[in-house]
Design a protein around this motif. Structure first.
Motif, PDB file in Angstrom:
ATOM      1  N   LEU A  52      59.828  56.354  16.524  1.00 26.91           N
ATOM      2  CA  LEU A  52      59.431  57.060  17.750  1.00 26.91           C
ATOM      3  C   LEU A  52      59.534  56.104  18.942  1.00 26.91           C
ATOM      4  CD1 LEU A  52      58.324  59.925  18.488  1.00 26.91           C
ATOM      5  CD2 LEU A  52      56.065  58.873  18.597  1.00 26.91           C
ATOM      6  N   TYR A  53      59.088  54.847  18.756  1.00 26.76           N
ATOM      7  CA  TYR A  53      59.197  53.835  19.819  1.00 26.76           C
ATOM      8  C   TYR A  53      60.659  53.654  20.217  1.00 26.76           C
ATOM      9  CZ  TYR A  53      54.369  52.158  20.127  1.00 26.76           C
ATOM     10  OH  TYR A  53      53.022  52.061  20.389  1.00 26.76           O
ATOM     11  N   LYS A  54      61.532  53.567  19.194  1.00 25.93           N
ATOM     12  CA  LYS A  54      62.963  53.384  19.468  1.00 25.93           C
ATOM     13  C   LYS A  54      63.517  54.578  20.223  1.00 25.93           C
ATOM     14  CE  LYS A  54      64.143  50.601  15.447  1.00 25.93           C
ATOM     15  NZ  LYS A  54      64.041  51.012  14.057  1.00 25.93           N
ATOM     16  N   ARG A  55      63.137  55.764  19.756  1.00 23.41           N
ATOM     17  CA  ARG A  55      63.680  56.997  20.335  1.00 23.41           C
ATOM     18  C   ARG A  55      63.357  57.106  21.827  1.00 23.41           C
ATOM     19  NH1 ARG A  55      65.178  61.987  17.747  1.00 23.41           N
ATOM     20  NH2 ARG A  55      65.380  63.558  19.375  1.00 23.41           N
ATOM     21  N   PHE A  56      62.166  56.617  22.204  1.00 24.77           N
ATOM     22  CA  PHE A  56      61.751  56.709  23.613  1.00 24.77           C
ATOM     23  C   PHE A  56      61.979  55.395  24.365  1.00 24.77           C
ATOM     24  CE2 PHE A  56      59.735  60.408  21.854  1.00 24.77           C
ATOM     25  CZ  PHE A  56      59.748  61.327  22.893  1.00 24.77           C
ATOM     26  N   ASN A  57      62.763  54.492  23.722  1.00 24.74           N
ATOM     27  CA  ASN A  57      63.100  53.200  24.345  1.00 24.74           C
ATOM     28  C   ASN A  57      61.877  52.417  24.786  1.00 24.74           C
ATOM     29  OD1 ASN A  57      65.872  53.660  24.099  1.00 24.74           O
ATOM     30  ND2 ASN A  57      65.823  54.982  25.906  1.00 24.74           N
ATOM     31  N   ILE A  58      60.852  52.410  23.932  1.00 22.01           N
ATOM     32  CA  ILE A  58      59.666  51.612  24.267  1.00 22.01           C
ATOM     33  C   ILE A  58      59.839  50.251  23.609  1.00 22.01           C
ATOM     34  CG2 ILE A  58      57.170  51.416  23.850  1.00 22.01           C
ATOM     35  CD1 ILE A  58      57.101  54.477  24.325  1.00 22.01           C
ATOM     36  N   PRO A  59      59.847  49.171  24.418  1.00 25.24           N
ATOM     37  CA  PRO A  59      60.163  47.842  23.873  1.00 25.24           C
ATOM     38  C   PRO A  59      59.108  47.384  22.866  1.00 25.24           C
ATOM     39  CG  PRO A  59      59.455  47.714  26.181  1.00 25.24           C
ATOM     40  CD  PRO A  59      59.593  49.156  25.856  1.00 25.24           C
ATOM     41  N   GLY A  60      59.528  46.501  21.962  1.00 25.24           N
ATOM     42  CA  GLY A  60      58.591  45.921  21.000  1.00 25.24           C
ATOM     43  C   GLY A  60      58.280  46.880  19.866  1.00 25.24           C
ATOM     44  N   THR A  61      57.316  46.461  19.039  1.00 26.56           N
ATOM     45  CA  THR A  61      56.934  47.309  17.895  1.00 26.56           C
ATOM     46  C   THR A  61      55.534  47.854  18.160  1.00 26.56           C
ATOM     47  OG1 THR A  61      56.149  45.299  16.846  1.00 26.56           O
ATOM     48  CG2 THR A  61      58.330  46.097  16.169  1.00 26.56           C
ATOM     49  N   PRO A  62      55.141  48.918  17.446  1.00 26.17           N
ATOM     50  CA  PRO A  62      53.802  49.472  17.671  1.00 26.17           C
ATOM     51  C   PRO A  62      52.738  48.421  17.356  1.00 26.17           C
ATOM     52  CG  PRO A  62      55.127  50.941  16.290  1.00 26.17           C
ATOM     53  CD  PRO A  62      55.904  49.693  16.455  1.00 26.17           C
ATOM     54  N   PRO A  63      51.664  48.356  18.136  1.00 32.76           N
ATOM     55  CA  PRO A  63      50.606  47.368  17.888  1.00 32.76           C
ATOM     56  C   PRO A  63      49.938  47.623  16.528  1.00 32.76           C
ATOM     57  CG  PRO A  63      49.914  48.970  19.540  1.00 32.76           C
ATOM     58  CD  PRO A  63      51.365  49.206  19.302  1.00 32.76           C
ATOM     59  N   GLU A  64      49.294  46.578  15.991  1.00 28.64           N
ATOM     60  CA  GLU A  64      48.656  46.716  14.680  1.00 28.64           C
ATOM     61  C   GLU A  64      47.580  47.785  14.665  1.00 28.64           C
ATOM     62  OE1 GLU A  64      47.265  43.130  12.767  1.00 28.64           O
ATOM     63  OE2 GLU A  64      49.280  42.242  12.977  1.00 28.64           O
ATOM     64  N   SER A  65      46.959  48.010  15.832  1.00 25.60           N
ATOM     65  CA  SER A  65      45.869  49.013  15.916  1.00 25.60           C
ATOM     66  C   SER A  65      46.361  50.419  15.569  1.00 25.60           C
ATOM     67  CB  SER A  65      45.282  49.025  17.329  1.00 25.60           C
ATOM     68  OG  SER A  65      46.303  49.394  18.261  1.00 25.60           O
ATOM     69  N   MET A 304      45.856  58.839  20.823  1.00 21.74           N
ATOM     70  CA  MET A 304      44.504  58.467  21.241  1.00 21.74           C
ATOM     71  C   MET A 304      43.691  58.054  20.016  1.00 21.74           C
ATOM     72  SD  MET A 304      43.994  61.904  23.565  1.00 21.74           S
ATOM     73  CE  MET A 304      43.842  62.858  22.089  1.00 21.74           C
ATOM     74  N   SER A 305      42.545  57.385  20.274  1.00 22.23           N
ATOM     75  CA  SER A 305      41.655  57.016  19.165  1.00 22.23           C
ATOM     76  C   SER A 305      40.385  57.855  19.211  1.00 22.23           C
ATOM     77  CB  SER A 305      41.273  55.542  19.261  1.00 22.23           C
ATOM     78  OG  SER A 305      42.413  54.763  19.003  1.00 22.23           O
ATOM     79  N   HIS A 306      40.452  58.991  19.885  1.00 18.73           N
ATOM     80  CA  HIS A 306      39.235  59.819  20.023  1.00 18.73           C
ATOM     81  C   HIS A 306      39.652  61.282  20.133  1.00 18.73           C
ATOM     82  CE1 HIS A 306      40.309  60.525  24.248  1.00 18.73           C
ATOM     83  NE2 HIS A 306      40.765  59.288  24.191  1.00 18.73           N
TER      84      HIS A 306
END
Length: 446
Positions: A52-65, A304-306
């Protein structure tokens, strides 16, 4: 590849997969190809999260959280199923329900003056709702009573209303309903995206409100269902149905050319080979020269986390922001699901906002909805053009589906499926036609 088929289908979006399943059940020889390596096309669920990150060109990898990438199945297009709607009927009759598990969406909410309220959809809820004053509640209760008894073929139930002539505006007037009540009835129960319906005959509106109430009556919490592991399970379920009836599937197949002779489709060329066919079904991306742009949809996937505030901390819900409340022409929708649906890591929630684009700054149009979701950990925003076919397939035998609109249920998609079916076969779509045979020859034992 070098064979003759009754129908070739390009793209594995939900519309294409359902039609491929139906045609196979009806005894047609079907070849189904997709240039992508995954099922679902525009209506896919993306896993793992890294994709999903790649598809939307969001740099880096998803955070561990965000937990494990594999725990995520994120829908690109937010939709729920009406419990009593057309898609659920298709799933039940074809028994594709064998391959899927569903959960009831826990609540339906409507936005009014900056706050959200549960949508009252039964007479009891109407009397308890803080959306209306006391006298208004009584009038709304009477209106709901009228709708549930309404039968266009029984004049006694019509209370002087002509279903094909009386406008919905006049029906609201008859029950003396105020603007706020008209807003949530038209947009949260009848699920219209604009107010154009007010001046049209009331039959369609009354039937839509009835569908909502009957869907709600089936499970109680809301009229909506959602499949575990995401909406991408739906096209796969129908693809499996098609395969049981001999449909052949090929993913990762580049489509080099759709071959048309004397104005009529005769085949599809892929990797130098030609598969011949009598009819072709595809999504607009395969035949852009035979489709027209009819609008744009903006969607924002928010992690979100909530849970969303003021929803009693439910694991899933829908929120509708009627256009009048935010000075727009189209409603804004929010669909929220969570780890309870096997689509997100533990403790995470995914809310997807969608609306029809009206300005040159689409993302700003989502602000009222984004404000309801704060704080948002990660946002994936996309704007998609909507296409409708200009070629109806009468001569060419090419049948192109419509893009998925901003509505949050599949009723318009099912209307498109029935429309394509009628154009392909010359007969009206009949749910009885898609009954599976008692003993499927291709075995489906597991």
């Amino acid at each position: 590849m070098n064979e003759e088929y009754d129908v070739i289908v390009l793209g594995t979006g939900l519309t294409e997969c359902i039609l491929s399943g139906i045609m196979s059940v009806k005894g047609k020889k079907v070849l189904h190809m997709d240039r992508n390596s995954y099922y679902g096309g525009e209506s896919a669920s993306i896993t793992p999260l890294e994709d999903l990150y790649k598809r939307f060109n969001i740099p880096g990898t998803p955070p561990e959280s965000m937990g494990k990438g594999r725990d995520w199945n994120v829908d690109l297009i937010p939709k729920f199923l009406m419990a009593n709607g057309q898609l659920v009927r298709m799933l039940l009759i074809t028994e594709v329900t064998r391959y899927l598990d569903f959960k009831v969406v826990e609540g339906s909410y409507v936005y009014k003056k900056g706050s959200i309220y549960k949508v009252p959809s039964t007479e009891t809820e109407a009397l308890a709702s803080s959306l209306m004053g006391l006298f208004e509640k009584r009038r709304f209760k009477k209106f709901l009573g009228f709708v549930s008894n309404f039968d266009q073929n029984d004049p006694k139930t019509l209370d002087g209303v002509d279903p094909n002539k009386t406008t919905m505006r006049d029906v609201y007037k008859k029950f003396d309903l105020g603007q706020d009540v008209i807003d949530f009835t038209g947009h949260s129960l009848a699920l219209y995206r604009t107010d154009e319906y007010l001046d049209e005959p009331c039959l369609d509106s009354v039937n839509r409100i009835k569908l909502y109430s009957e869907s709600l009556a089936r499970y109680g919490k809301s009229p909506y269902l959602y499949p575990l592991y995401g909406l991408g399970e739906l096209p796969q379920g129908f693809a499996r149905l098609s395969a049981i009836y001999g449909g052949i599937y090929m993913l990762n197949k580049p489509i080099e050319e759709i071959i048309v002779e004397d104005g009529k489709v005769v085949g599809v060329k892929s990797e130098g080979e030609i598969a011949r066919c009598k009819q072709l079904i595809c999504d607009p991306s395969y035949m852009m020269d035979r489709a027209n742009k009819v609008g744009q949809v903006i969607r924002a996937i928010c992690v979100m986390s909530h849970p969303i505030k003021n929803t009693n901390d439910v694991n899933s819900c829908q929120i509708i922001i009627p256009q009048n409340q935010v000075n727009r022409k189209h409603d804004i929708y929010v669909c929220m699901v969570s780890c309870a649906h096997n689509v997100a890591a533990k403790g995470k929630y995914v809310a997807i906002i969608s609306t029809t684009v009206e300005t040159n700054e689409p993302e700003k149009e989502l602000k009222p909805a984004l404000d309801l979701l704060e704080p948002i950990e990660q946002k994936f925003v996309s704007t998609s053009d909507l296409y409708a076919p200009t070629d109806m397939g009468t001569d060419s035998q090419i049948f192109i589906s419509r893009s998925y609109d901003a509505t949050t249920h599949f009723e318009t998609t099912c209307d498109d499926i029935k429309d394509i079916f009628k154009r392909m076969t010359g007969t009206d779509f009949d749910f009885g036609d898609i009954n599976r045979k008692q003993n499927d020859i291709f075995g489906d034992a597991e």
